[in-house]
Design an enzyme around this catalytic site. Structure first.
Site, PDB file in Angstrom:
ATOM      1  N   GLN A   1      65.099  72.899 107.349  1.00  0.00           N
ATOM      2  CA  GLN A   1      65.956  72.340 108.384  1.00  0.00           C
ATOM      3  C   GLN A   1      65.636  70.851 108.474  1.00  0.00           C
ATOM      4  O   GLN A   1      64.481  70.440 108.313  1.00  0.00           O
ATOM      5  CB  GLN A   1      65.703  73.005 109.739  1.00  0.00           C
ATOM      6  N   SER A   2      66.646  70.024 108.754  1.00  0.00           N
ATOM      7  CA  SER A   2      66.467  68.578 108.685  1.00  0.00           C
ATOM      8  C   SER A   2      65.552  68.035 109.769  1.00  0.00           C
ATOM      9  O   SER A   2      64.802  67.096 109.543  1.00  0.00           O
ATOM     10  CB  SER A   2      67.824  67.864 108.756  1.00  0.00           C
ATOM     11  N   ARG A   3      65.611  68.625 110.974  1.00  0.00           N
ATOM     12  CA  ARG A   3      64.838  68.109 112.096  1.00  0.00           C
ATOM     13  C   ARG A   3      64.123  69.243 112.806  1.00  0.00           C
ATOM     14  O   ARG A   3      64.574  70.386 112.794  1.00  0.00           O
ATOM     15  CB  ARG A   3      65.746  67.373 113.086  1.00  0.00           C
TER      16      ARG A   3
ATOM     17  N   GLN B   1      66.218  71.091 115.240  1.00  0.00           N
ATOM     18  CA  GLN B   1      67.059  72.127 114.662  1.00  0.00           C
ATOM     19  C   GLN B   1      66.277  73.411 114.436  1.00  0.00           C
ATOM     20  O   GLN B   1      66.804  74.509 114.613  1.00  0.00           O
ATOM     21  CB  GLN B   1      67.659  71.634 113.340  1.00  0.00           C
TER      22      GLN B   1
END
Length: 279
Positions: A35-37, A40
């Site tokens: 997941q990017s962040r 998230q």
């Protein structure tokens, strides 16, 4: 009387048929989770569950549970670059050692959003006959048509990242034109209900921030300020930005990065009246 010929029934072709060979199943299957962040990871847990569920798909495709390797070290890491993504680097290395028969990800963008990183993985997978799978199917990088489709997906993934950045930038510009754009303030400053930037209402917090600037003017170096704070056992004020404790004042040990951000932020040096707290 003529009769119409009965329609020819064509067999339903399984898109994975013939692609998964014994040589693939003899090696490991990798499930790549990203997941990017971190926000998230915390808030979009359904996406995380779907990615981990690819382990079951690998089992359905013929891999034993003991052969499935889950790589999830890149949680909270952007796919825009391979730098800092130890999980992706590990994945490429494992494929290059001929340990991997298939790489599974929920979608191509989870693996990479950079054409450079994507084609590096694609080349290595093609060289060592490693399959790539996403939610749409299984692809063989040694097959021209599959490779072409994978290349298009990688290009679209990179373009999507550019489009998302442009949308976010346009949103910020629109807010700025309306005078509603609020940026992250340096330590010791808060947004007032009227929308102005003011010094922290806590007297002790204001005193510590004033001490930081006084010592910096005196010694001229961040290391000197840090040494003074440590010697006098002074901690820095921090306002919680999110969660149940939003807005509450916490105290943290000083460090060089925090002091650098404070001293280099133009808001900290602004002479405007709105940056002076009124008692």
């Amino acid at each position: 009387m003529s009769t119409c010929p009965s329609p020819v029934r064509r067999p339903v072709v399984n898109p994975t048929a013939g692609k998964i060979q014994p040589s693939h199943v003899q090696r490991q299957a990798v499930v790549y989770v990203r997941q990017s962040r971190l926000q998230q990871v915390e808030r979009h847990q359904e996406s995380t569950r779907l990615q981990y569920a690819l382990v079951d798909r690998a089992i359905d495709l013929g891999w034993a549970p003991s052969q499935i390797l889950v790589i999830d070290e890149d949680q909270g890491r952007s796919g825009a670059t391979a730098e800092g993504r130890l999980g992706f680097q590990r994945l490429v290395a494992e494929v290059g050692l001929d340990h991997i028969g298939i790489v599974l990800s929920i979608e191509i963008s989870r693996l990479a959003r950079s054409s450079r990183d994507w084609y590096q993985l694609l080349e290595v997978c093609g060289l060592f006959a490693t399959l790539i799978g996403d939610a749409d199917g299984i692809y063989d990088p040694q097959n021209y048509n599959d490779r072409l489709l994978l290349g298009l997906k990688g290009t679209m993934s990179e373009a999507e990242l550019h489009i998302l950045k442009q949308r976010m930038l346009e949103g910020k510009r629109a807010k700025a034109r309306r005078g509603e754009l609020k940026s992250l303030l340096p330590m010791g400053y808060v947004w007032a209900p009227c929308g102005e930037v003011v010094k922290d209402p806590d007297e002790q917090a204001r005193a510590v921030i004033d001490t930081v600037f006084t010592q910096f003017a005196r010694c001229g170096t961040i290391n000197g300020v840090l040494r003074y704070l440590v010697d006098h056992r002074l901690q820095l004020p921090y306002r919680v930005l999110s969660g149940a404790q939003t807005g509450q004042l916490h105290w943290r040990r000083p460090n060089r990065v925090t002091l650098t951000n404070l001293l280099h932020n133009p808001t900290s040096h602004s002479p405007c009246k709105s940056c002076v707290f009124m008692v």
